[in-house]
Design a protein around this motif. Structure first.
Motif, PDB file in Angstrom:
ATOM      1  N   ALA A 292       1.042  -1.233   0.004  1.00 24.60           N
ATOM      2  CA  ALA A 292       0.141  -0.106   0.033  1.00 24.60           C
ATOM      3  C   ALA A 292       0.760   1.268  -0.097  1.00 24.60           C
ATOM      4  O   ALA A 292       1.931   1.182   0.766  1.00 24.60           O
ATOM      5  CB  ALA A 292      -0.768   0.022   1.098  1.00 24.60           C
ATOM      6  N   ARG A 293       0.584   2.233  -0.794  1.00 22.31           N
ATOM      7  CA  ARG A 293       1.417   3.407  -0.692  1.00 22.31           C
ATOM      8  C   ARG A 293       0.478   4.592  -0.561  1.00 22.31           C
ATOM      9  O   ARG A 293      -0.638   4.903  -1.267  1.00 22.31           O
ATOM     10  CB  ARG A 293       1.909   3.454  -2.127  1.00 22.31           C
ATOM     11  N   TYR A 294       0.670   5.340   0.353  1.00 20.93           N
ATOM     12  CA  TYR A 294      -0.061   6.719   0.740  1.00 20.93           C
ATOM     13  C   TYR A 294       0.973   7.748   0.498  1.00 20.93           C
ATOM     14  O   TYR A 294       2.370   7.815   0.595  1.00 20.93           O
ATOM     15  CB  TYR A 294      -0.362   6.546   2.118  1.00 20.93           C
ATOM     16  N   VAL A 295       0.386   9.076   0.343  1.00 19.63           N
ATOM     17  CA  VAL A 295       1.074  10.358   0.237  1.00 19.63           C
ATOM     18  C   VAL A 295       0.513  11.188   1.390  1.00 19.63           C
ATOM     19  O   VAL A 295      -0.776  11.380   1.287  1.00 19.63           O
ATOM     20  CB  VAL A 295       0.777  10.945  -1.318  1.00 19.63           C
ATOM     21  N   VAL A 296       1.429  11.805   2.101  1.00 19.63           N
ATOM     22  CA  VAL A 296       1.116  12.947   2.871  1.00 19.63           C
ATOM     23  C   VAL A 296       1.613  14.198   2.515  1.00 19.63           C
ATOM     24  O   VAL A 296       2.830  14.231   2.354  1.00 19.63           O
ATOM     25  CB  VAL A 296       1.557  12.495   4.265  1.00 19.63           C
ATOM     26  N   ASP A 297       0.693  15.127   2.230  1.00 19.45           N
ATOM     27  CA  ASP A 297       1.125  16.687   1.703  1.00 19.45           C
ATOM     28  C   ASP A 297       1.044  17.300   2.886  1.00 19.45           C
ATOM     29  O   ASP A 297      -0.031  17.569   3.421  1.00 19.45           O
ATOM     30  CB  ASP A 297       0.317  17.208   0.499  1.00 19.45           C
ATOM     31  N   VAL A 298       1.873  18.188   3.505  1.00 18.73           N
ATOM     32  CA  VAL A 298       2.238  18.965   4.719  1.00 18.73           C
ATOM     33  C   VAL A 298       2.332  20.591   3.963  1.00 18.73           C
ATOM     34  O   VAL A 298       3.223  20.494   3.361  1.00 18.73           O
ATOM     35  CB  VAL A 298       3.072  18.744   5.550  1.00 18.73           C
ATOM     36  N   MET A 299       1.431  21.348   4.540  1.00 17.66           N
ATOM     37  CA  MET A 299       1.476  22.697   3.890  1.00 17.66           C
ATOM     38  C   MET A 299       1.349  23.610   5.168  1.00 17.66           C
ATOM     39  O   MET A 299       0.679  23.485   6.005  1.00 17.66           O
ATOM     40  CB  MET A 299       0.256  23.066   3.131  1.00 17.66           C
ATOM     41  N   PRO A 300       1.883  24.852   5.222  1.00 19.90           N
ATOM     42  CA  PRO A 300       1.940  25.887   6.176  1.00 19.90           C
ATOM     43  C   PRO A 300       0.373  26.199   6.251  1.00 19.90           C
ATOM     44  O   PRO A 300      -0.126  26.370   5.227  1.00 19.90           O
ATOM     45  CB  PRO A 300       2.799  27.223   6.027  1.00 19.90           C
ATOM     46  N   LYS A 301      -0.246  26.514   7.259  1.00 18.02           N
ATOM     47  CA  LYS A 301      -1.354  27.154   7.429  1.00 18.02           C
ATOM     48  C   LYS A 301      -1.539  28.596   6.702  1.00 18.02           C
ATOM     49  O   LYS A 301      -0.550  29.186   6.734  1.00 18.02           O
ATOM     50  CB  LYS A 301      -2.032  27.233   9.022  1.00 18.02           C
ATOM     51  N   PRO A 302      -2.935  28.739   6.252  1.00 18.65           N
ATOM     52  CA  PRO A 302      -2.745  30.142   5.376  1.00 18.65           C
ATOM     53  C   PRO A 302      -2.287  31.411   5.951  1.00 18.65           C
ATOM     54  O   PRO A 302      -1.634  32.137   5.525  1.00 18.65           O
ATOM     55  CB  PRO A 302      -4.228  30.217   4.948  1.00 18.65           C
ATOM     56  N   GLU A 303      -2.519  31.456   7.562  1.00 16.93           N
ATOM     57  CA  GLU A 303      -2.147  32.443   8.166  1.00 16.93           C
ATOM     58  C   GLU A 303      -0.857  32.642   8.640  1.00 16.93           C
ATOM     59  O   GLU A 303      -0.356  33.392   9.326  1.00 16.93           O
ATOM     60  CB  GLU A 303      -3.153  32.733   9.474  1.00 16.93           C
TER      61      GLU A 303
ATOM     62  N   ASP B 161      -1.185  22.150   8.122  1.00 19.71           N
ATOM     63  CA  ASP B 161      -2.456  21.364   7.702  1.00 19.71           C
ATOM     64  C   ASP B 161      -1.608  20.321   6.824  1.00 19.71           C
ATOM     65  O   ASP B 161      -0.432  20.576   5.987  1.00 19.71           O
ATOM     66  CB  ASP B 161      -3.120  22.271   6.800  1.00 19.71           C
ATOM     67  N   PHE B 162      -2.404  19.117   6.792  1.00 17.56           N
ATOM     68  CA  PHE B 162      -1.922  17.999   5.856  1.00 17.56           C
ATOM     69  C   PHE B 162      -3.285  17.541   5.336  1.00 17.56           C
ATOM     70  O   PHE B 162      -4.165  17.582   5.655  1.00 17.56           O
ATOM     71  CB  PHE B 162      -1.068  16.926   6.691  1.00 17.56           C
ATOM     72  N   GLU B 163      -2.674  16.701   4.336  1.00 24.64           N
ATOM     73  CA  GLU B 163      -3.737  15.910   3.425  1.00 24.64           C
ATOM     74  C   GLU B 163      -3.072  14.678   3.210  1.00 24.64           C
ATOM     75  O   GLU B 163      -2.122  14.277   2.824  1.00 24.64           O
ATOM     76  CB  GLU B 163      -4.043  16.695   2.238  1.00 24.64           C
ATOM     77  N   VAL B 164      -3.849  13.532   3.381  1.00 25.71           N
ATOM     78  CA  VAL B 164      -3.443  12.184   3.261  1.00 25.71           C
ATOM     79  C   VAL B 164      -4.177  11.525   2.116  1.00 25.71           C
ATOM     80  O   VAL B 164      -5.532  11.741   2.177  1.00 25.71           O
ATOM     81  CB  VAL B 164      -3.483  11.151   4.375  1.00 25.71           C
ATOM     82  N   HIS B 165      -3.687  10.673   1.357  1.00 21.33           N
ATOM     83  CA  HIS B 165      -4.074   9.891   0.087  1.00 21.33           C
ATOM     84  C   HIS B 165      -3.456   8.771  -0.390  1.00 21.33           C
ATOM     85  O   HIS B 165      -2.333   8.926  -0.212  1.00 21.33           O
ATOM     86  CB  HIS B 165      -4.963  10.946  -0.949  1.00 21.33           C
ATOM     87  N   ALA B 166      -4.354   7.849  -0.707  1.00 25.57           N
ATOM     88  CA  ALA B 166      -3.469   6.589  -1.447  1.00 25.57           C
ATOM     89  C   ALA B 166      -2.872   7.189  -2.776  1.00 25.57           C
ATOM     90  O   ALA B 166      -3.466   7.906  -3.281  1.00 25.57           O
ATOM     91  CB  ALA B 166      -4.735   5.667  -1.791  1.00 25.57           C
ATOM     92  N   GLN B 167      -1.618   6.655  -3.074  1.00 29.48           N
ATOM     93  CA  GLN B 167      -0.979   7.178  -4.054  1.00 29.48           C
ATOM     94  C   GLN B 167      -1.926   7.022  -5.253  1.00 29.48           C
ATOM     95  O   GLN B 167      -2.357   5.843  -5.609  1.00 29.48           O
ATOM     96  CB  GLN B 167       0.244   6.599  -4.346  1.00 29.48           C
ATOM     97  N   GLY B 168      -1.930   7.966  -6.268  1.00 29.68           N
ATOM     98  CA  GLY B 168      -2.637   7.836  -7.372  1.00 29.68           C
ATOM     99  C   GLY B 168      -4.123   8.327  -7.153  1.00 29.68           C
ATOM    100  O   GLY B 168      -4.906   8.370  -8.221  1.00 29.68           O
ATOM    101  N   GLU B 169      -4.603   8.614  -6.029  1.00 31.60           N
ATOM    102  CA  GLU B 169      -5.857   9.106  -5.686  1.00 31.60           C
ATOM    103  C   GLU B 169      -5.703  10.573  -4.922  1.00 31.60           C
ATOM    104  O   GLU B 169      -4.654  10.751  -4.471  1.00 31.60           O
ATOM    105  CB  GLU B 169      -6.645   8.342  -4.540  1.00 31.60           C
ATOM    106  N   ARG B 170      -6.704  11.558  -5.199  1.00 27.37           N
ATOM    107  CA  ARG B 170      -6.826  12.617  -4.188  1.00 27.37           C
ATOM    108  C   ARG B 170      -7.894  12.362  -3.322  1.00 27.37           C
ATOM    109  O   ARG B 170      -9.001  12.297  -3.802  1.00 27.37           O
ATOM    110  CB  ARG B 170      -6.758  13.870  -5.124  1.00 27.37           C
ATOM    111  N   ALA B 171      -7.506  12.559  -2.155  1.00 32.33           N
ATOM    112  CA  ALA B 171      -8.711  12.765  -1.181  1.00 32.33           C
ATOM    113  C   ALA B 171      -9.366  14.066  -0.703  1.00 32.33           C
ATOM    114  O   ALA B 171      -8.732  14.998  -0.796  1.00 32.33           O
ATOM    115  CB  ALA B 171      -8.149  11.914   0.275  1.00 32.33           C
TER     116      ALA B 171
END
Length: 84
Positions: A2-13, A74-84
């Motif tokens: 199983a492959r997952y991607v975690v994208d982490v970004m600074p909060k907008p403020e 903030d972060f977003e997690v999704h399976a690789q190849g998908e966008r959650a």
């Protein structure tokens, strides 16, 4: 596997000095029309077994406890190849 991607970004403020540096450099390199840049982190995680809701929840827990700072990111997690 199983492959997952975690994208982490600074909060907008939250101030993003790396993003501002990139924003300032782009016009000097001939790229016009860019109004903002935010820089973050990307983690690609492979786990044993098939992709499942349980593994997705485990990766979300990894992101909450280690991969991000929930105070400023903030972060977003999704399976690789998908966008959650």
């Amino acid at each position: 596997m199983a492959r997952y991607v975690v994208d982490v970004m600074p909060k907008p403020e939250i101030l993003d000095p790396q993003g501002k540096a990139v924003l300032g450099a782009l016009p000097r390199l001939g790229f016009a029309g860019v109004s903002d840049v935010r820089q973050g982190k990307r983690f690609e995680i492979e786990l044993e077994g098939d992709a499942s809701d349980a593994l997705l929840a485990e990766v979300r827990e990894m992101a909450e406890k280690l991969l991000s700072n929930p105070v400023i990111e903030d972060f977003e997690v999704h399976a690789q190849g998908e966008r959650a």
